[in-house]
Design an enzyme around this catalytic site. Structure first.
Site, PDB file in Angstrom:
ATOM      1  N   LYS A 279      69.189  13.654 -78.646  1.00 16.74           N
ATOM      2  CA  LYS A 279      70.142  14.800 -78.603  1.00 16.74           C
ATOM      3  C   LYS A 279      70.242  15.879 -77.529  1.00 16.74           C
ATOM      4  O   LYS A 279      70.848  16.359 -77.104  1.00 16.74           O
ATOM      5  CB  LYS A 279      69.512  15.733 -79.849  1.00 16.74           C
ATOM      6  CG  LYS A 279      69.894  14.796 -81.186  1.00 16.74           C
ATOM      7  CD  LYS A 279      69.293  15.237 -82.217  1.00 16.74           C
ATOM      8  CE  LYS A 279      69.318  14.716 -83.666  1.00 16.74           C
ATOM      9  NZ  LYS A 279      68.747  14.999 -84.804  1.00 16.74           N
TER      10      LYS A 279
ATOM     11  N   GLN B  21      63.906  19.285 -86.474  1.00 25.20           N
ATOM     12  CA  GLN B  21      64.098  17.572 -86.741  1.00 25.20           C
ATOM     13  C   GLN B  21      63.280  17.418 -87.970  1.00 25.20           C
ATOM     14  O   GLN B  21      62.184  17.726 -88.070  1.00 25.20           O
ATOM     15  CB  GLN B  21      63.481  17.072 -85.362  1.00 25.20           C
ATOM     16  CG  GLN B  21      63.700  15.508 -85.673  1.00 25.20           C
ATOM     17  CD  GLN B  21      65.038  15.023 -85.507  1.00 25.20           C
ATOM     18  OE1 GLN B  21      65.861  15.652 -84.917  1.00 25.20           O
ATOM     19  NE2 GLN B  21      65.375  13.973 -86.548  1.00 25.20           N
TER      20      GLN B  21
ATOM     21  N   ASP C 259      73.015  21.922 -87.684  1.00 23.25           N
ATOM     22  CA  ASP C 259      73.072  20.696 -88.590  1.00 23.25           C
ATOM     23  C   ASP C 259      73.848  21.112 -89.571  1.00 23.25           C
ATOM     24  O   ASP C 259      73.920  20.257 -90.273  1.00 23.25           O
ATOM     25  CB  ASP C 259      71.619  20.435 -88.706  1.00 23.25           C
ATOM     26  CG  ASP C 259      70.994  19.218 -88.102  1.00 23.25           C
ATOM     27  OD1 ASP C 259      71.937  18.640 -87.374  1.00 23.25           O
ATOM     28  OD2 ASP C 259      69.636  19.258 -88.221  1.00 23.25           O
TER      29      ASP C 259
END
Ligand code: NDP
Length: 281
Positions: free
Chosen positions: A50, A94, A117
């Protein structure tokens, strides 16, 4: 093979070009903060990917690596600092978190405007309300790839197998949302006669986590099949769809790897850009 391959890698490359062009127009680049807790190798690899993606399109990344022994309160303090930091437009914690740390509580701690997200209850609530907001990356990636290939969605029958809050459930809402206008059935492990139901779909999405579960028997001739699954079998990545046999029946299909995975990563960049743009008015 008769099916058209829906090439997520190529579409993701296009999306990244668009993001890079938009970032280049901004006076200061967007900032994406990644928070990685513990030493799980897969999580490290995901975050590395990412951050590399961000660098490729000119998004600045701010990285926090925290020991697995951190307490929930300490983790929340890090998130609070990032929430308050004007140079941070997006925050990604994460998941899963190691040990007893509560991932949902950590996500809820993120400023919803920085929730790239798209998993904060505020943003999921906006999705339910059919209002604009940051959308979860994997379902957005699926919508984008369908759009890119001009797959008709409005008025079509979609069956989504898998009802997780990460993929299946938000994707079902996005397919049924005004503007997309599919008629959606959300299936799961208790669904009766799943192959029959799946065969009624014009668009069939597998987000299950069972390698090659969706066989040709599940697919109507000419249907579009989207394989979200990422499973490791004998060291090889395979999807939830038995690709070889399904590709003989389907009209279009996403491969694994190279389908939804790259789209998910690209949509994180889109969300970071969107978060930065709306924070800066
Ligand atoms: P979850 O385990 O959270 O959810 C799986 C869903 O599948 C559940 O709703 C479950 O039903 C359903 N299910 C399980 N077994 C069956 C079955 N035999 N028949 C019908 N339904 C079944 O998984 P995720 O949604 O997080 O992930 C799904 C897959 O997608 C995984 O392979 C994951 O690795 C992959 N993934 C890929 C991403 C990408 O970028 N390509 C991103 C995120 C995930 P029930 O609710 O009844 O238990």
């Amino acid at each position: 093979m008769t099916a058209t391959i829906l090439d997520g890698k190529a579409v993701a490359a296009r999306v990244k070009e668009e993001v890079a062009a938009a970032v280049a127009e901004m006076p200061t680049p967007p900032g994406l903060a990644t928070v990685l807790v513990g030493d799980d190798p897969a999580s490290h690899a995901y975050v590395r990917g990412k951050r590399n993606d961000a660098a490729e399109v000119g998004i600045r990344s701010i990285h926090h690596e925290l020991d697995a022994s951190i307490t929930q309160e300490e983790l929340h303090r890090v998130i609070d600092q990032l929430n308050a930091d004007d140079g941070v437009d997006g925050i990604l914690v994460q998941l899963p978190l190691p040990g007893d740390l509560d991932g949902e509580a950590a996500v809820e701690r993120i400023d919803p405007g920085k929730d790239v997200d798209g998993l904060h209850p505020y943003n999921l609530g906006r999705l339910v309300l059919d209002k604009p907001g940051l959308r979860p990356c994997t379902p957005s990636g699926v919508m984008r790839i369908l759009d890119h290939y001009g797959i008709p969605v409005a008025g079509k029958r979609a069956v989504v197998i898998g009802r997780s809050f990460l993929v299946g459930r938000p994707l079902a809402l996005m397919l049924a949302a005004r503007g997309a206008d599919a008629t959606v059935t959300l299936a799961h492990s208790r669904t009766a006669d799943l192959p029959d139901l799946a065969r009624s779909a014009d668009i069939l999405v597998a987000a299950v986590g069972v390698p090659r579960m969706v066989t040709a028997e599940y697919v109507a001739p000419g249907a579009t099949v989207v394989d979200v699954g990422i499973n490791r079998v004998d060291g090889k990545l395979v999807g939830d769809v038995a690709f070889d046999e399904v590709a003989e029946v389907a009209g279009a299909i996403t491969p694994v790897p190279g389908g939804v995975g790259p789209m998910t990563r690209a949509m994180l960049l889109v969300n970071t850009l969107q978060a930065a743009a709306s924070r800066r008015g």
